[in-house]
Structures are given as structure tokens and as C-alpha cells.
Scaffold this active site. Sequence first.
Site, PDB file in Angstrom:
ATOM      1  N   LEU A 229      33.875 -66.675 -83.912  1.00 52.87           N
ATOM      2  CA  LEU A 229      34.515 -67.438 -82.945  1.00 52.87           C
ATOM      3  C   LEU A 229      34.477 -68.772 -83.217  1.00 52.87           C
ATOM      4  O   LEU A 229      33.345 -69.507 -83.565  1.00 52.87           O
ATOM      5  CB  LEU A 229      33.819 -67.269 -81.519  1.00 52.87           C
ATOM      6  CG  LEU A 229      34.135 -65.587 -81.116  1.00 52.87           C
ATOM      7  CD1 LEU A 229      32.977 -65.363 -79.756  1.00 52.87           C
ATOM      8  CD2 LEU A 229      35.400 -65.163 -80.681  1.00 52.87           C
ATOM      9  N   GLU A 230      35.666 -69.580 -83.176  1.00 55.19           N
ATOM     10  CA  GLU A 230      35.423 -71.072 -83.379  1.00 55.19           C
ATOM     11  C   GLU A 230      36.246 -71.479 -82.172  1.00 55.19           C
ATOM     12  O   GLU A 230      37.667 -71.502 -82.023  1.00 55.19           O
ATOM     13  CB  GLU A 230      36.110 -71.491 -84.532  1.00 55.19           C
ATOM     14  CG  GLU A 230      35.960 -72.868 -85.050  1.00 55.19           C
ATOM     15  CD  GLU A 230      36.779 -74.013 -84.500  1.00 55.19           C
ATOM     16  OE1 GLU A 230      36.501 -74.360 -83.337  1.00 55.19           O
ATOM     17  OE2 GLU A 230      37.681 -74.249 -85.106  1.00 55.19           O
TER      18      GLU A 230
END
Length: 461
Positions: A229-230
Site C-alpha cells: 500500500l502506497e
Amino acid sequence: MTTLTVDNPYTGDVACTVPLADEATVNTVLDQARAAARAARATSLAQRKDWCERMVAAMEAKADAIATDISRMMGKPLAQARGEIRGMAERARYMISIADTALADVVLPPKAGFERRIIKEPLGVVVDLPAWNYPLLTAVNVVVPAVLAGNAVVVKHSPRSPLCGEHFARAFVEAGAPPHLVQAMHCDHPTSERVVGDARVDHVVFTGSVYGGQRLTLASAARFRHMGLELGGNDPAYVAPDCDFDKTVENVVDGAIYNAGQSCCAVERVYVHRSLYKRFTEACDALVRGYVLGDPMSDKTTLGPIAQPNHPLELEQLVEDARGKGARVVVGGKRTQVDGKGRFFEATLLTDLDDSMQVMRQESFGPLLPIAPVDSDEEALERMNKSELGLTASVWTKDRERAARFATQLEFGTVYMNRCDSVDPALPWIGVKNSGRGHSLSALGFDQLTRPKSIHFRLSF
């Protein structure tokens, strides 16, 4: 057939229309990806490197068409879109160059009568959900290392930039890769949530909002699957008294305004030592006024329109919140158009801010430069860390030791000295706190796309 229509944020015309996958299409894509993953697992790394290199060359050969698609879909000035293609190629080729070493077995020290190794196996099917703001860069971070590691990839690109997923899929076909090794699929948000929870999917990487990351995490929770997750940032910069003044001004302004501020690692808040504060804000004023709004296809344009339809109003509300709490709007601060076209937001300089203002506490994702004075390094450090997000932070100083002190205490995935809004593929890209989890790029990036397997052989009794 249900379709997705993307508007051109400058003209308002249709930029593209793509079909949305129904349940049958999703099943076909995932079944094909499973078969491709099994086939890819049996290929050599040398073969996979060749496919990736040929893919990059195929995209470079179509650079003008791809850059035009990016500008039409999300409003990035054409010159900047061309630059993104160069950045995509640089990242891809770096990951290709380190693949032999990064994916090699880890051989343990000799132990009499035993062979002990750790091998790095592909995960299988990787679903990549890239973001629209850098539609090639956020995709290549996953697509190329995933293929190099022996996985198959399904690219479900942002609904603002769907054609970019198709460009990657076509380029792998042109590279001679096996059928369905990299596929593009378009679907709505509920379908995306079902896909990430599907048993045929082995890994998911999402680049986007905190809310989106939360939804997808919940959707995949039952699978006990790690997700990459960014989720963006509210990235601070500290301008110390000993900075290289002119270069710092130039880079901080560019770091805030480039790509209309629509960057996860854009400079979102600036803390300037009070001894430089007046001079610094005056110097920023002149540069902020110099941005040219206009047609993204024109080489004269340096500030394109805002990609998402509702966002100019949200930016205006952030500015008004700051103004109402005592900030000074030096330049800009409003929605606007150029020759009656486009959803633009003016390049904006805000001064005299405090941390109660929303623009200092959340990701603005717009061409805003908020500047606040501080009286010491200690105050700057405390205020920089006062965020639920932690992607990047920058320290502008000639003193390496000062930067090193900040780096040990800043709660961010990347700490820069005298640069910002930049990604080096040799370094892992990491978010902490609500900026995400996991990492991409660098040799460590392959760790997210493989699983270790222990080889423990007794060679003799």
C-alpha cells in the site's frame, strides 16, 4: 456492456471510453493469469529480463502516443508526460540490471553433511492498482519486478488513466512474452474489491488514497494476504538557516507545484527558520507567479489542469480554511479557467500558517505552497512529525550532520537532504504510518513479490 468514460480535464471532451469487466470477464482474466503464472514460473530469469527490456523498448517507440494519452486523460503537460516515459524506462532498466543478484539464492555457510539455501519463489498472480497522477511510474514499480520474479500481473489502472494499463499489456505482447503474462482489466470499485479477495490472486499492490487502501485491505482480509500500500503523504520540508538559498527556493517551489502538486511526495508544507522567513517567502512569490496555465499540449504550459472534477473546489476550501484562521494568501488561491476551458487551480503561495489549518494536516494534492516560520531545528522537527502520514521529508542545509540528526528522528519512509519529490530506483520506496506498508523498487522491492523457501538437505547420514 457497461463502459467507463474519461473526460479531458482541459477541453471537457471525451478522452477515452473503455469497457468495464463483468463477472465473466473477471473470471476469464484471473484464470488466464493463473495459467500464465504457472508458465512464467518455469521460464528462466534471462528470458524474463529479455521480455522486460523489449517491453520498455516497445513503449519508448510509442512515446508520443503514450504521452498524449496521459495528457488527455489527466491533464499533465505533454513535456512532463514525455519525461515520465523516460523515468519509467530508467526504473525498469534498473530493476532488470539488479535482478540476477536480487533474485539469487541465499547460500548459507557450509555445514558438514548439509546443503542449506533460501530460494526466492514467485507468488503467482499479482494484481496491481496504480494511480493516475504518475500512471506509468506507479505501474512500472510493480509490473517489471513482478514479471522478473516470475509472476503474472493483472493491471487494474485508475479510472482516470485506464489506457496506461493497456499500454503495458500491449507492450509485453509486442515483446514476445507469453499470452496473458501481463493483462489490463478495467472495472468499478466494488468489482476491484471482489478481485483482491479472490483466491486466485496471490498479492495486491495499491497506490492511492488512505480510504481506498482501507477498503481493499478489508476486502482481502479473509485471504491472510499481505498487501503493498502506497497511500500518499503530507510531506514537510525544513529550510535551515545555512541552506543554499537560491537553489533551495527553486527546488522547494518546484517540489510543491510540479504536476499541479498532484504527487504523493510533493512538498505539502514548508517550515522556514525565522531568520530567512521574509526573504524566503518573497523569493517564492516571484517563482509561483511565473507558472503558465494552459493547454497541456502546448510546450508553453507549465501548470496543467486538475485531473479530478471535484478537486478544484476542495483546494479552494483548504485555502479558505487557512485564510479564515489567519493565513495570508500571497498568490493564487482560486479555481480558474484558461480561455473558458479547463478545471485549473492557480499556483498558490500561503504564508503565516499554523498546524491547526487543514492544509497543514492533510494531503492537498494541488499546486499549493504553504509556508510557516519556526524558531529552531527542534521546533521544525516536532512540527514535521505532527502528521498521520509519513512518506517523505526534506531538510535543506549545507550541514550533513544536521540532516543526519533529522533523519534519525523523522518518522518518514524517505528523508532527503537538499532534494525532494524524487524517487531513486536503487532505494526502496516506503510509506510509514498512514502512508502505507511494504515497499517497492531497489533490491528489497523483489522481497515483496517473492516468497522465501528453505532448502534443508541432509547429504549424508
